[in-house]
Motif scaffolding. Structure first.
Motif, PDB file in Angstrom:
ATOM      1  N   CYS A 197      13.060  56.467  45.243  1.00  0.00           N
ATOM      2  CA  CYS A 197      13.427  56.934  44.361  1.00  0.00           C
ATOM      3  C   CYS A 197      12.292  57.764  43.636  1.00  0.00           C
ATOM      4  N   GLY A 198      11.674  57.697  44.317  1.00  0.00           N
ATOM      5  CA  GLY A 198       9.529  58.668  43.931  1.00  0.00           C
ATOM      6  C   GLY A 198       9.864  59.863  43.941  1.00  0.00           C
ATOM      7  N   HIS A 199      10.971  60.665  44.751  1.00  0.00           N
ATOM      8  CA  HIS A 199      11.172  62.021  44.429  1.00  0.00           C
ATOM      9  C   HIS A 199      11.437  62.579  43.560  1.00  0.00           C
ATOM     10  N   TRP A 200      12.740  61.669  42.717  1.00  0.00           N
ATOM     11  CA  TRP A 200      13.479  62.440  42.033  1.00  0.00           C
ATOM     12  C   TRP A 200      12.198  61.409  40.733  1.00  0.00           C
ATOM     13  N   PRO A 259      17.165  53.598  35.041  1.00  0.00           N
ATOM     14  CA  PRO A 259      16.799  53.387  34.061  1.00  0.00           C
ATOM     15  C   PRO A 259      16.296  52.474  32.904  1.00  0.00           C
ATOM     16  N   TYR A 260      16.835  51.470  33.321  1.00  0.00           N
ATOM     17  CA  TYR A 260      17.342  50.596  31.956  1.00  0.00           C
ATOM     18  C   TYR A 260      16.049  49.419  32.630  1.00  0.00           C
ATOM     19  N   GLY A 303      10.913  72.390  62.941  1.00  0.00           N
ATOM     20  CA  GLY A 303      11.426  72.350  61.737  1.00  0.00           C
ATOM     21  C   GLY A 303      10.636  72.974  60.255  1.00  0.00           C
ATOM     22  N   VAL A 304      10.949  72.408  58.928  1.00  0.00           N
ATOM     23  CA  VAL A 304      10.877  73.382  57.805  1.00  0.00           C
ATOM     24  C   VAL A 304       9.769  72.282  56.841  1.00  0.00           C
ATOM     25  N   PHE A 305       8.601  72.315  56.856  1.00  0.00           N
ATOM     26  CA  PHE A 305       8.461  71.755  55.961  1.00  0.00           C
ATOM     27  C   PHE A 305       7.774  72.520  54.321  1.00  0.00           C
ATOM     28  N   THR A 306       8.089  70.988  53.564  1.00  0.00           N
ATOM     29  CA  THR A 306       8.094  72.050  52.452  1.00  0.00           C
ATOM     30  C   THR A 306       7.177  70.967  51.366  1.00  0.00           C
ATOM     31  N   THR A 307       6.265  71.531  50.466  1.00  0.00           N
ATOM     32  CA  THR A 307       5.669  70.772  49.069  1.00  0.00           C
ATOM     33  C   THR A 307       5.756  71.413  48.118  1.00  0.00           C
ATOM     34  N   CYS A 308       6.253  70.380  47.080  1.00  0.00           N
ATOM     35  CA  CYS A 308       6.135  70.567  45.919  1.00  0.00           C
ATOM     36  C   CYS A 308       4.819  69.462  45.028  1.00  0.00           C
ATOM     37  N   ASN A 309       3.976  70.521  44.297  1.00  0.00           N
ATOM     38  CA  ASN A 309       2.516  70.379  43.463  1.00  0.00           C
ATOM     39  C   ASN A 309       2.861  69.876  41.722  1.00  0.00           C
ATOM     40  N   TYR A 310       2.902  68.876  41.128  1.00  0.00           N
ATOM     41  CA  TYR A 310       2.741  68.725  39.896  1.00  0.00           C
ATOM     42  C   TYR A 310       1.846  68.143  39.243  1.00  0.00           C
ATOM     43  N   ASP A 311       1.763  68.728  38.175  1.00  0.00           N
ATOM     44  CA  ASP A 311       0.452  68.721  37.620  1.00  0.00           C
ATOM     45  C   ASP A 311       1.132  68.568  35.781  1.00  0.00           C
ATOM     46  N   PRO A 312       0.382  67.508  34.608  1.00  0.00           N
ATOM     47  CA  PRO A 312      -0.340  66.338  35.617  1.00  0.00           C
ATOM     48  C   PRO A 312       0.670  65.955  36.122  1.00  0.00           C
ATOM     49  N   ALA A 313       0.108  64.426  36.812  1.00  0.00           N
ATOM     50  CA  ALA A 313       1.229  63.859  38.330  1.00  0.00           C
ATOM     51  C   ALA A 313       1.767  62.739  36.520  1.00  0.00           C
ATOM     52  N   GLY A 314       2.752  62.198  38.195  1.00  0.00           N
ATOM     53  CA  GLY A 314       2.956  61.570  37.646  1.00  0.00           C
ATOM     54  C   GLY A 314       3.854  60.043  38.256  1.00  0.00           C
ATOM     55  N   ASN A 315       5.197  59.384  38.007  1.00  0.00           N
ATOM     56  CA  ASN A 315       4.905  58.278  38.800  1.00  0.00           C
ATOM     57  C   ASN A 315       3.955  56.812  39.196  1.00  0.00           C
ATOM     58  N   TYR A 316       3.369  56.193  37.190  1.00  0.00           N
ATOM     59  CA  TYR A 316       2.609  56.180  37.607  1.00  0.00           C
ATOM     60  C   TYR A 316       3.384  53.896  36.968  1.00  0.00           C
ATOM     61  N   MET A 317       2.476  53.796  37.736  1.00  0.00           N
ATOM     62  CA  MET A 317       3.487  51.788  37.742  1.00  0.00           C
ATOM     63  C   MET A 317       3.205  51.530  36.403  1.00  0.00           C
ATOM     64  N   GLY A 318       4.576  50.754  36.167  1.00  0.00           N
ATOM     65  CA  GLY A 318       4.834  50.925  34.690  1.00  0.00           C
ATOM     66  C   GLY A 318       5.599  51.248  33.447  1.00  0.00           C
ATOM     67  N   GLU A 319       5.204  52.373  34.352  1.00  0.00           N
ATOM     68  CA  GLU A 319       5.384  54.540  32.943  1.00  0.00           C
ATOM     69  C   GLU A 319       6.591  54.269  33.378  1.00  0.00           C
ATOM     70  N   ARG A 320       8.000  54.039  32.606  1.00  0.00           N
ATOM     71  CA  ARG A 320       8.627  54.696  32.821  1.00  0.00           C
ATOM     72  C   ARG A 320       8.919  57.090  32.815  1.00  0.00           C
ATOM     73  N   PRO A 321       9.596  57.422  33.569  1.00  0.00           N
ATOM     74  CA  PRO A 321       9.883  58.733  33.954  1.00  0.00           C
ATOM     75  C   PRO A 321      10.300  59.460  32.762  1.00  0.00           C
ATOM     76  N   TYR A 322      11.192  58.988  32.035  1.00  0.00           N
ATOM     77  CA  TYR A 322      11.599  59.793  31.055  1.00  0.00           C
ATOM     78  C   TYR A 322      12.153  58.876  29.873  1.00  0.00           C
TER      79      TYR A 322
END
Length: 170
Positions: A125-128, A115-116, A151-170
């Motif tokens: 680490c983009g999933h995290w 995070p630093y 196998g098993v396929f799993t998907t999760c969708n998030y709104d609003p989306a995240g992972n914007y270049m240069g922005e911190r997740p938290y």
């Protein structure tokens, strides 16, 4: 007398149909809530560790995730939907992978995130960071067994989306 008996029978029949409908609806709703909680509980536990607000289940996102998972069940390919939402995808070989196990795999990437420096130390680490993204409020997920025992396929969708270049997740 016959009319009274007929109306009692009619009332009882309607009551029986109504109660059957209520029981089936409750069972279906309980199964849906259970699936939602299998995804929500580990997501929100992970978010809590970094002070992010809990996510809420969104039926629209869950329908989107289910439609995409249904497409992927034919090949189980780890290809993103390229939709308007943030997205995590998972594939596990064999049977029996649970939603919580998929989320656990995504959360395990936390160890790579610094995070630093707002970086993944050369690892994935983009999933995290999508799970922990502070601005995300809603989630919807789905899981399917892939055809041919692949196998098993799993998907999760998030709104609003995240992972914007240069922005911190938290």
């Amino acid at each position: 007398m016959f009319t009274l008996y007929s109306s009692k029978v009619g009332f009882i029949a309607i009551l029986a149909i109504f109660l059957t409908f209520c029981i089936l609806s409750a069972t279906t709703s309980a199964a849906y809530v259970s699936l939602a909680n299998q995804f929500l509980i580990p997501h929100n536990a992970a978010r809590k560790t970094v002070g992010a607000k809990p996510l809420v289940w969104d039926a629209r996102l869950a329908r989107y995730a289910q439609a995409y998972a249904n497409l992927r069940r034919y090949d189980c390919a780890l290809i993103h939907s390229s939709g308007p939402y943030g997205e995590n995808i998972f594939w596990g070989g064999g049977w029996g992978w649970t939603p919580a196990q998929a989320v656990k795999m995504w959360v395990a990437e936390k160890k790579w995130f610094n995070p630093y420096t707002n970086s993944c130390n050369g690892e994935q680490c983009g999933h995290w960071t999508q799970i922990a993204w502070r601005d995300t409020k809603r989630i919807g997920c789905a899981t399917v067994n892939c055809y041919g025992g692949r196998g098993v396929f799993t998907t999760c969708n998030y709104d609003p989306a995240g992972n914007y270049m240069g922005e911190r997740p938290y």
